[in-house]
Design a protein around this motif. Structure first.
Motif, PDB file in Angstrom:
ATOM      1  N   PHE A  43      -2.987  -7.995   1.679  1.00 39.55           N
ATOM      2  CA  PHE A  43      -2.878  -6.536   1.660  1.00 39.55           C
ATOM      3  C   PHE A  43      -4.001  -5.907   0.837  1.00 39.55           C
ATOM      4  CE2 PHE A  43       1.251  -8.041   2.812  1.00 39.55           C
ATOM      5  CZ  PHE A  43       1.672  -7.127   3.763  1.00 39.55           C
ATOM      6  N   PHE A  44      -4.512  -4.777   1.351  1.00 37.14           N
ATOM      7  CA  PHE A  44      -5.588  -4.062   0.660  1.00 37.14           C
ATOM      8  C   PHE A  44      -5.324  -2.567   0.720  1.00 37.14           C
ATOM      9  CE2 PHE A  44      -7.351  -7.880   2.599  1.00 37.14           C
ATOM     10  CZ  PHE A  44      -7.811  -8.541   1.464  1.00 37.14           C
ATOM     11  N   GLY A  45      -5.747  -1.855  -0.309  1.00 39.00           N
ATOM     12  CA  GLY A  45      -5.580  -0.403  -0.317  1.00 39.00           C
ATOM     13  C   GLY A  45      -6.918   0.279  -0.518  1.00 39.00           C
ATOM     14  N   LEU A  46      -7.130   1.384   0.197  1.00 38.29           N
ATOM     15  CA  LEU A  46      -8.380   2.156   0.059  1.00 38.29           C
ATOM     16  C   LEU A  46      -8.046   3.646   0.039  1.00 38.29           C
ATOM     17  CD1 LEU A  46     -11.141   0.947   2.570  1.00 38.29           C
ATOM     18  CD2 LEU A  46     -11.123   0.663   0.093  1.00 38.29           C
ATOM     19  N   LEU A  47      -8.821   4.381  -0.726  1.00 42.16           N
ATOM     20  CA  LEU A  47      -8.728   5.836  -0.633  1.00 42.16           C
ATOM     21  C   LEU A  47      -9.221   6.249   0.752  1.00 42.16           C
ATOM     22  CD1 LEU A  47      -8.135   8.435  -2.306  1.00 42.16           C
ATOM     23  CD2 LEU A  47     -10.589   8.526  -2.788  1.00 42.16           C
ATOM     24  N   ILE A  50      -3.165   1.539   3.497  1.00 43.10           N
ATOM     25  CA  ILE A  50      -2.870   0.159   3.124  1.00 43.10           C
ATOM     26  C   ILE A  50      -3.056  -0.696   4.377  1.00 43.10           C
ATOM     27  CG2 ILE A  50      -1.137  -1.420   2.182  1.00 43.10           C
ATOM     28  CD1 ILE A  50      -1.789   0.781   0.225  1.00 43.10           C
ATOM     29  N   PHE A  51      -3.789  -1.782   4.248  1.00 39.98           N
ATOM     30  CA  PHE A  51      -4.086  -2.669   5.375  1.00 39.98           C
ATOM     31  C   PHE A  51      -3.410  -4.015   5.169  1.00 39.98           C
ATOM     32  CE2 PHE A  51      -7.570   0.195   4.805  1.00 39.98           C
ATOM     33  CZ  PHE A  51      -8.042   0.491   6.074  1.00 39.98           C
ATOM     34  N   ASN A  52      -2.958  -4.588   6.252  1.00 43.31           N
ATOM     35  CA  ASN A  52      -2.561  -5.998   6.229  1.00 43.31           C
ATOM     36  C   ASN A  52      -3.563  -6.758   7.086  1.00 43.31           C
ATOM     37  OD1 ASN A  52      -1.529  -8.546   6.720  1.00 43.31           O
ATOM     38  ND2 ASN A  52       0.603  -7.858   6.847  1.00 43.31           N
ATOM     39  N   ILE A  53      -4.411  -7.543   6.401  1.00 45.73           N
ATOM     40  CA  ILE A  53      -5.391  -8.357   7.123  1.00 45.73           C
ATOM     41  C   ILE A  53      -4.942  -9.805   7.005  1.00 45.73           C
ATOM     42  CG2 ILE A  53      -7.834  -8.969   7.356  1.00 45.73           C
ATOM     43  CD1 ILE A  53      -7.411  -5.972   7.519  1.00 45.73           C
TER      44      ILE A  53
END
Ligand code: FES
Lengths: 367, 137
Positions: free
Chosen positions: B36-40, B29-32
């Motif tokens: 917030f974004f999630g990637l496998l 999970i990223f906080n840009i």
């Protein structure tokens, strides 16, 4: 700033059947790690004068690399030091999860191709001792390559003979970019010594010979270097064949490392066609050039050829021979090949086993 | 689709990322900049831990010599072979039709909503005072 929470390093897939990895690059954790293996005179030399390659007044390789140390970004050892410098981390990230039964070490920043021949020789000896001390004596899966001061044939041959019978070593290592093409006579003492002690000679892409990578000069981009290795290796191989190295050293085995193999058939065809017309120029050759190539040359797989259609890959391999390919990952470098992902479906069990392990064990004499 | 509570928002400030395993799937999970974004966390190419790569921008060129650098901090570059993916969508730039990274929607929800819902909290005590990062799988 980017990575806040680092997960446990792990291989993405664990591999059940044992494999050989014929191109692993060990690195020094610190600059002075080699000092115990070198006379004091050379410590001072290194600190005072540094390392001078043929390609000019600068350290390091002549092209930029895509990632730090051209390595995988997940391969920094947790205890510090560059990628490839920690045995325990290499075990955890490569040898254990991928079930590597045989790992062949190819040190690259090795003293080959330095302008000061005595210093080159001292560095190569130190690296060979260091490989035993730090790697092969600590993990019996690992085997070392003898690095030699390539441009000094006599010193290189002496170092090869010094390691005769030492089971820590399984091949002699050269690089592809040298002062002259590798078939030339100045390098023959290397082949003579290698044949004598019964080890194959590996030729790894890269080198510090001072010539541009391509015959038309220095290109602009790293991507040109990446593909240029294949062209460079073709020159090496043509030179070995045409100068009569295989005729002169009939038991010599060569391994082409990290420059692909898809080009092998076309080089063979082209050489054969010209040989029909020009054999009077090279009367020392008794057979067609392609026959020397197919009998004397093994190929490591990484970077694995990846044509759109797998039949094309299989056709190339048929020309080369399923018994001549040696699987390699190139760990810890960024163009690492993941063992479970490189070979397409449709390969017989026998060929698969040879590809991943059998050929390497046979060539390197590992039971 | 099951919703999973990841962390209180304060635990994932802008510029950071968090790795976790949900239903045996490695996720990042990223906080840009507050989004917030999630990637496998598995590259569709050869399976590297994709999200360990650096966040970069996208260099594009309409004509030789003209270079545009956009999407700064929104492109993840695989730590192995350097394939580039848009973390908003998972779209790859090397071969968009054949390869994409799996992207997951991530939201921020108030604690009061989180404790009431049928959500599974990951390794943290849920308290109602703060907002939580929630991912849909
Ligand atoms: S594994 Fe990600 S680019 Fe190859």
């Amino acid at each position: 700033m980017n990575v806040q929470f680092r997960p446990e390093p792990s291989a993405s897939v664990s591999v059940k059947t044992a494999i050989a990895d014929c191109d692993i690059h060990p690195a020094r954790a610190t600059k002075d790690e080699l000092y115990p293996f070198m006379a004091k005179r050379w410590h001072a030399h290194l600190e005072t004068y540094g390392i001078q390659a043929y390609h000019g007044m600068m350290e390091g390789p002549p092209y930029p690399k895509a990632q730090p140390n051209a390595s995988r970004r997940d391969a920094w050892p947790p205890e510090g030091g560059p990628q490839g410098s920690s045995l325990s981390f290499m075990q955890k990230q490569l040898l254990d999860p991928y079930n590597v039964a045989l790992g062949v070490l190819n040190p690259l920043a090795s003293g080959q191709g330095l302008r000061n021949q005595d210093f080159a020789g001292a560095l190569c000896v130190a690296i060979n001792d260091w490989q035993i001390e730090k790697w092969t004596s600590k993990d019996t899966r690992l085997k070392a390559s003898i690095v030699v001061p390539t441009e000094d044939g006599a010193a290189a041959a002496a170092e090869i003979r010094r390691r005769a019978g030492d089971k820590n070593f399984v091949q002699v290592l050269l690089l592809s970019r040298n002062v002259e093409p590798l078939g030339q006579r100045r390098y023959w003492p290397i082949y003579e010594a290698a044949q004598e002690i019964g080890l194959p000679v590996g030729v790894h892409a890269f080198g510090f010979g001072g010539n541009p990578l391509t015959p038309s000069g220095w290109p602009s981009f790293y991507i040109e270097e990446m593909v240029g290795h294949a062209q460079c290796q073709q020159t090496v191989l043509a030179s070995l064949v045409l100068e009569g190295v295989f005729e002169r050293y009939p038991k010599l085995k060569m391994v082409m490392i990290e420059a692909g193999f898809g080009w092998a058939p076309s080089l063979g065809w082209r050489l054969d066609k010209n040989f029909e017309r020009l054999h009077s120029e090279v009367p020392h050759l008794k057979r067609k050039p392609s026959e020397y190539i197919r009998d004397h040359v093994w190929w490591t797989t990484q970077p694995m050829e990846d044509p759109e259609r797998r039949e094309h890959l299989f056709q190339v391999i048929e020309w080369i021979g399923w018994d001549k390919l040696l699987f390699a990952t190139d760990y810890p470098h960024w163009d690492f090949d993941e063992p479970s992902r490189v070979l397409p479906a449709g390969v017989s069990d026998a060929n698969r086993e040879a590809f991943y392990l059998g050929n390497a064990k046979k060539l390197y004499g590992i039971s | 689709m099951v919703r999973h509570v990841i962390a209180p928002v304060e635990e994932l400030p802008p510029g950071t990322r968090k790795f976790l395993t949900i239903d045996e799937r490695p996720i990042a999970i990223f906080n840009i900049k507050g989004e917030f974004f999630g990637l496998l966390n598995r590259c569709p190419h050869q399976g590297a831990a994709l999200c360990e790569g650096p966040l970069i921008g996208l260099a594009q060129s309409s004509d030789p010599g003209e270079i545009e650098y956009t999407k700064l901090g929104e492109i993840i570059r695989c730590p192995w072979h350097g394939w580039e993916f848009d973390i908003r969508t998972g779209q790859s730039y090397c071969d968009p039709r054949r390869f994409r990274a799996r992207a997951y929607p991530v939201n921020v929800e108030p604690g009061s909503a989180v404790v009431k819902g049928p959500y599974v909290a990951e390794t943290l005590a849920v308290s109602v005072e703060s907002d939580y990062v929630v991912v849909d799988l």
